[in-house]
Design an enzyme around this catalytic site. Structure first.
Site, PDB file in Angstrom:
ATOM      1  N   CYS C 134       0.842  -1.192   0.000  1.00 38.58           N
ATOM      2  CA  CYS C 134       0.000   0.000   0.000  1.00 38.58           C
ATOM      3  C   CYS C 134       0.882   1.248   0.000  1.00 38.58           C
ATOM      4  O   CYS C 134       0.703   2.161  -0.795  1.00 38.58           O
ATOM      5  CB  CYS C 134      -0.940  -0.028   1.203  1.00 38.58           C
ATOM      6  SG  CYS C 134      -2.148   1.317   1.179  1.00 38.58           S
ATOM      7  N   CYS C 135       1.863   1.267   0.900  1.00 38.10           N
ATOM      8  CA  CYS C 135       2.800   2.383   0.937  1.00 38.10           C
ATOM      9  C   CYS C 135       3.511   2.526  -0.400  1.00 38.10           C
ATOM     10  O   CYS C 135       3.771   3.628  -0.869  1.00 38.10           O
ATOM     11  CB  CYS C 135       3.870   2.152   2.015  1.00 38.10           C
ATOM     12  SG  CYS C 135       3.336   2.552   3.680  1.00 38.10           S
ATOM     13  N   CYS C 216      -1.428   8.090   7.105  1.00 37.12           N
ATOM     14  CA  CYS C 216      -2.717   7.800   6.519  1.00 37.12           C
ATOM     15  C   CYS C 216      -3.694   7.362   7.615  1.00 37.12           C
ATOM     16  O   CYS C 216      -3.280   6.722   8.592  1.00 37.12           O
ATOM     17  CB  CYS C 216      -2.579   6.695   5.481  1.00 37.12           C
ATOM     18  SG  CYS C 216      -1.502   7.174   4.109  1.00 37.12           S
ATOM     19  N   CYS C 219      -3.851   3.623   8.995  1.00 38.45           N
ATOM     20  CA  CYS C 219      -2.654   3.066   9.634  1.00 38.45           C
ATOM     21  C   CYS C 219      -2.173   3.916  10.802  1.00 38.45           C
ATOM     22  O   CYS C 219      -1.056   3.740  11.294  1.00 38.45           O
ATOM     23  CB  CYS C 219      -1.531   2.885   8.616  1.00 38.45           C
ATOM     24  SG  CYS C 219      -1.898   1.602   7.402  1.00 38.45           S
ATOM     25  N   CYS C 242       7.802   3.654   6.579  1.00 38.75           N
ATOM     26  CA  CYS C 242       7.134   3.445   5.314  1.00 38.75           C
ATOM     27  C   CYS C 242       8.188   3.541   4.231  1.00 38.75           C
ATOM     28  O   CYS C 242       9.288   4.026   4.446  1.00 38.75           O
ATOM     29  CB  CYS C 242       6.020   4.451   5.098  1.00 38.75           C
ATOM     30  SG  CYS C 242       6.592   6.019   4.517  1.00 38.75           S
TER      31      CYS C 242
END
Lengths: 98, 552, 427
Positions: C134-135, C216, C219, C242
């Protein structure tokens, strides 16, 4: 004949492969034929023996005997100290060694 | 004697814990024998012919009665009631079990002893003159510097995986009793033109399959720079010593192949970086360590001569012992006593637990609690009052170590040989025993005089055969033991390597062959005052060759 | 590929990269500035990298501090904001607030590539199953594309934030041979808050609600009093950084299996930015590779002109004297122990660290086993590439058997014990 020998990992004592297990006594040793290396690898891996190796031996009426003097001395114990051999009470125990 | 402080003790205790963990991991299968072997060797543990063997360091050959008693206790409890003293001033136990090693090391640590670096490709136990701090011919007591070298070399992180083993010996006396010319580094105390005491540094000596006499690399290194200089040698060796061939990996080969001048230049270059740095040895530290080795509280005695001739009439055995087993002391009224571990027919260097304990008692009572191990495999009571000699002798008779044969033909060096050693090709001890019996007669030994026989069971030369006046090397030929004889070796400052005179002999023929050499010497010597080695040098090898092989 | 929403103000001039010597020069600036003087650090960076410096800001809880410093140096410096599509609404509001308050004129918003989102995260729940990926698509990819054109970028990272960042310097080199500038490297939590107060900076709306480190929305959780401020990020997941902060060869945010983390450094196994030299590599253009000494000596000019970060592989038999004057060129020196019984590497390491004063990473590679690691450490080796499983376990457990009283002075990180000049212990 071929014999498989090594030292016990924990005690260091000389041991001989009997076909099923290890024995301190050369008389118990079994001919390993061509299978010695596989047994040695498996037994060493299982830590039941340390530094195993295969030697030439000969069958006698008293049992198997190593061909080489070094292994004959290993089989019995130091020739200069009968009291420290596997058969301290038998004055003739070492007759076959040298 | 040196006494551990809290840090020394911490260090040795931590090493015991570390090695115990290594044993545990081996037994648990976390490391293989190939990975374990260098680790165990570095802590003195071998797998020998019949069992494991543990070699315990006696640093520079000095120990206390408490320590010797502990060695006796360990022999009794974890071994088979005896130990074997070696040519490197160590003791070996021949039958310990791997699972008992941690306990044995703990016991050793409890009396300030260890097995650190008694084997492996690292700097080994520093050895020296067994009469250090006592001998009349001493320039300085080498033990303070030896202790500092022990500390510097112990677990030195850079030098634990050298190309091969590395042995350092030192002599503080004019007469070399430590075979320094046959070590990787030999240190000889010396005084320079300005009257400053320092060290001659010899490098690249050794025995083994390529015997080489050490070469002088530096004629005078002062105490303060000794560590830096040795570190420089070690770094050059660690970086450039051969690792492609085990038999060419010792520093003697590097020195031989590159030449001493080239090696000296490399060492000097390294030394130029290291010198004056953190390894500079402050005088304060030397003094602090030196204080541990201060002379014991000697009594002020008159120099009393013993009337040996008279004693000989009363008790010839005692007389012989007085003749041969005493060494001149710095202090009037005192001597150093060699306790011969070479009884007639015995295994050279072996002592039982009871014998160790009895000798420990003697040291405690008569020698300021101090003992030494000699490279000739004997024990020494370094500081004994002449008046106490009869009592000591009496006790030695009781334990079977009263042989008055120090320096004589039956005072042999012998390695354990094929009876114990996995590397050996032939047995050594039975040869020593036979020779001992053959030359047992006291008159015969006296007639022969100063004659050193040294016996090795293989080319690795643990029995120093190359430097025996007569050397015997066991080899194997077609499955039988055969013995080569060399003549003319000398481990002292007049270093020489013996010559092989011809083919080898079977064991039964060795004693007669040695006797023919001895008879030739006696027949050809100029006088009783000319010892064997001097006669050999004068006569050359021909007469001895003829004695062995005839003139065909 | 990511799209850049404000193309007009992005320089995207990929042509001029800072030359390697200048890069090394900037490393040497570390320690030259007062630890708290972030403005001076920024000014220096702008001077070295004119028109070639960008700021990346999360517009999180502490972002105001860095942006305030930026405004003091140049309100027109490009400030990139990663609009991941997963931010709190409060964060988006905060971007505007700060822009107005500080007068920043060049805030550029980066958004993920819609094709990536369609392909990898059609339901918007990738963060739940695979936060690393996702990152990667929402941060690393867009940022990589934007940063392509810059010789350097400024971050708001601070040493205190996690223990992995404990040695963060003002200036760093990154894997893509750019300069990373961290003006706040030495700022602590307390100092950040004091700065905000002193300059009357507007607070992130969520800060007062207990969010200390804001990323985000999915998270980020609230951090308890006294807890590590970044503990609220990726809570419950074994993830500390990240992807955008990792600086290796692109493999960054792709999830890595534990056994691929072979480099043991600063107490943990981490992903290794370096790769092994292989036959056919070009010394003039390899990056993040340990070049063997023999190859280096034969291609010295090419390696020195190579613009990428590279390391040096020192094997037994190599004369370290021959590379002494060039050591500063290398970001890492690997000491090769082809077999654990070959001890030549110990001498090489000591000479490199003690005699030549090399300050970069020194690592052991090859047959690296538990029982030798303490010796390697004493000789100046601080990182270890380890494959032997029991050794990995022992290192992870901090259970190396070792002797920690040293008789002989070795290395530069040992202190004398008691009154004895030689007796030592590790610092």
């Amino acid at each position: 004949m071929k014999l498989l020998t090594g030292n016990d990992l924990k005690t260091g004592f000389v041991t001989w492969w009997t076909g099923a297990d290890w024995s301190l006594h050369i008389e118990d040793a079994a001919d390993v034929g061509e299978g010695g290396e596989a047994i040695a690898a498996a037994e060493e891996g299982a830590r039941r023996v340390n530094a195993p190796y295969i030697i030439a031996g000969e069958a006698t009426t008293d049992g198997p005997r190593p061909a080489h003097i070094k292994d004959r001395i290993r089989a019995l114990g130091p020739t200069v100290r009968p009291d420290l051999t596997l058969k301290p009470a038998d004055p003739n125990a070492g007759d076959w060694v040298i | 004697m040196y006494k551990y402080d809290e840090y020394d003790q911490q260090m040795v205790d931590a090493r015991v814990a570390e090695f115990s963990d290594q044993v545990r991991r081996r037994l648990a299968g976390e490391i293989t024998e190939d990975q374990f072997k260098p680790l165990r060797l570095m802590n003195g543990l071998y797998l020998q012919l019949h069992a494991y063997m543990l070699r315990v360091a006696v640093p520079y050959g000095t120990m206390s009665s408490k320590q010797l008693r502990m060695l006796g206790h360990i022999a009794r409890t974890y071994d088979r009631n005896y130990g074997h003293f070696t040519t490197r001033q160590n003791i070996q136990f021949n039958w310990p079990k791997l699972r008992d090693i941690p306990k044995i090391l703990e016991l050793l640590a409890s009396v300030e002893m260890h097995a650190i670096q008694t084997s492996g490709n690292c700097i080994r136990n520093i050895t020296t003159d067994q009469f250090a701090g006592a001998a009349a011919d001493e320039i300085l007591d080498p033990r303070p510097v030896a202790e500092i070298l022990r500390q510097w070399s112990s677990l030195h992180p850079e030098f634990l995986y050298l190309p091969r083993k590395f042995k350092i010996a030192m002599s503080g006396a004019t007469h070399d009793r430590a075979a320094i010319r046959f070590h990787d580094i030999g240190l000889q105390a010396t005084t320079n033109a300005e009257g400053e005491i320092g060290w001659e540094v010899w490098v690249g000596g050794g025995l083994g399959r390529t015997p080489i006499i050490g070469k002088l690399i530096n004629p005078h290194v002062p105490h303060e720079h000794l560590l830096a200089y040795l570190e420089s040698i070690l770094r050059v060796y660690n970086r450039y010593g051969r690792r492609d061939n085990k038999y060419k990996a010792r520093i003697k080969i590097l020195v031989h192949e590159e030449g001493i001048d080239n090696i000296r230049a490399q060492v000097e270059e390294e030394f130029s970086h290291v010198k004056g740095g953190v390894l500079t040895l402050p005088q304060d530290e030397l003094d602090r360590i030196g204080a541990y080795f201060a002379a014991p509280a000697f009594e002020r005695l008159n120099s009393s001569a013993i009337d040996v001739a008279r004693e000989k009439i009363i008790n010839p055995s005692y007389g012989r012992w007085l003749d041969n087993n005493l060494n001149a002391h710095q202090r009037p009224g005192y001597v150093s006593v060699t306790v011969s571990l070479k009884p007639i027919g015995g295994a050279p260097g072996d002592a039982t637990s009871e014998q160790m304990e009895a000798i420990a008692d003697l040291a405690e009572r008569y020698s300021f609690d101090e003992l030494r191990v000699s490279h000739e495999q004997n024990l020494v009571l370094p500081h004994v009052k002449i008046a106490d000699l009869p009592a000591i002798y009496e006790k030695l008779v009781e334990i079977g170590f009263a042989e008055g044969n120090a320096g004589l033909i039956t005072d042999m060096i012998a390695c354990p040989g094929l009876d114990f050693c996995a590397l050996a090709n032939a047995r050594s001890i039975p040869i020593a025993q036979e020779l001992s019996r053959k030359f047992a007669a006291p008159e015969r030994q006296k007639q022969i005089g100063d004659l050193k026989i040294k016996i090795s069971g293989c080319i690795n030369a643990c029995g120093h055969h190359h430097v025996g006046h007569i050397g015997i090397l066991g080899v194997e030929k077609k499955g039988t033991e055969l013995y080569q004889i060399t003549v003319g070796g000398d481990a002292t400052e007049q270093a020489s390597i013996g010559d092989i005179l011809g083919h080898g002999f079977v064991a039964e023929d060795v004693p007669d062959a040695i006797e023919r050499l001895v008879d030739t010497y006696i027949a050809r010597r100029e006088s009783e005052a000319e010892p064997f080695i001097a006669a050999f040098r004068r006569l050359g090898k021909e007469p001895f060759k003829e004695a062995l092989y005839g003139n065909g | 590929m990511a799209t850049v929403s404000a193309v007009a103000s992005s320089p995207l001039h990929s042509a001029h990269k800072p030359d390697p010597l200048r890069q090394l020069g900037i490393m040497s600036l570390n320690g030259m500035f007062d630890e708290m003087d972030g403005v001076a650090v920024l000014k220096q960076a702008k001077e070295i990298l004119p028109d070639d410096l960008a700021i990346v800001s999360s517009f999180g809880a502490d972002s105001a501090v860095l942006l305030h410093m930026v405004a003091q140096v140049d309100v027109a410096l490009p400030v990139y904001f990663l609009e991941t599509g997963k931010h709190f609404a409060e964060t988006l509001t905060y971007v505007e607030t700060l822009k107005q308050h500080l007068g920043l004129t060049n805030i550029i918003t980066l958004v993920p590539d819609p094709k990536d989102l369609a392909r990898f995260d059609p339901n918007g729940d990738l963060w739940e199953n695979d936060p690393d990926s996702c990152c990667h698509i929402r941060k690393t990819e867009p940022l990589d594309a934007a940063m392509e054109g810059y010789g350097g970028w400024v971050t708001g990272r601070k040493r205190y934030q996690t223990k992995e960042r404990g040695v963060l310097p003002h200036f760093e080199l990154t894997s893509d041979d750019r300069i990373k500038v961290n003006p706040l490297a030495y700022f602590s939590d307390v100092e950040v808050n004091a700065y905000k107060l002193k300059h009357g900076l507007p607070e992130h709306p969520l800060f007062a609600k207990g969010y200390k480190s804001i990323g985000c929305a999915p998270c980020t959780t609230i951090v308890a009093e006294g807890e590590d401020p970044r503990a609220g990020r990726w809570r419950g997941l074994n993830k500390k950084e990240c992807g955008i902060h990792f600086d290796f060869n692109g493999a960054i945010a792709k999830p890595m299996a534990a056994e691929d983390l072979t480099l043991f450094k600063d107490g943990a196994f981490i992903a290794d930015p370096f790769r092994v030299w292989t036959e056919g590599d070009d010394p003039a253009s390899v990056r993040y590779t340990h070049i063997p000494v023999t190859v280096f000596l034969a291609n010295r000019d090419a390696v020195l002109a190579n613009p990428h970060p590279v390391g040096l592989l020192v094997s037994p038999g190599d004369r370290v004297e021959d590379v002494e004057k060039d050591l500063g060129r290398f970001a890492s020196v690997a000491i090769n122990f082809p077999g654990f019984t070959d001890g030549r590497g110990y001498s090489s390491a000591r000479m490199i660290v003690e005699r030549y004063g090399y300050k970069g990473e020194v690592r052991a590679v090859g047959d690296v086993l538990a029982d030798q690691i303490p010796l390697m450490r004493r000789c100046g080796i601080e990182a270890f590439v380890v494959k032997h499983e029991p050794t990995r376990k022992a290192l992870e457990a901090g259970a190396l058997a070792t002797v920690d009283v040293f008789y002989q002075p070795v290395g530069k990180t040992e202190v004398p014990l008691g009154t004895r000049p030689f007796l030592r212990r590790a610092v």
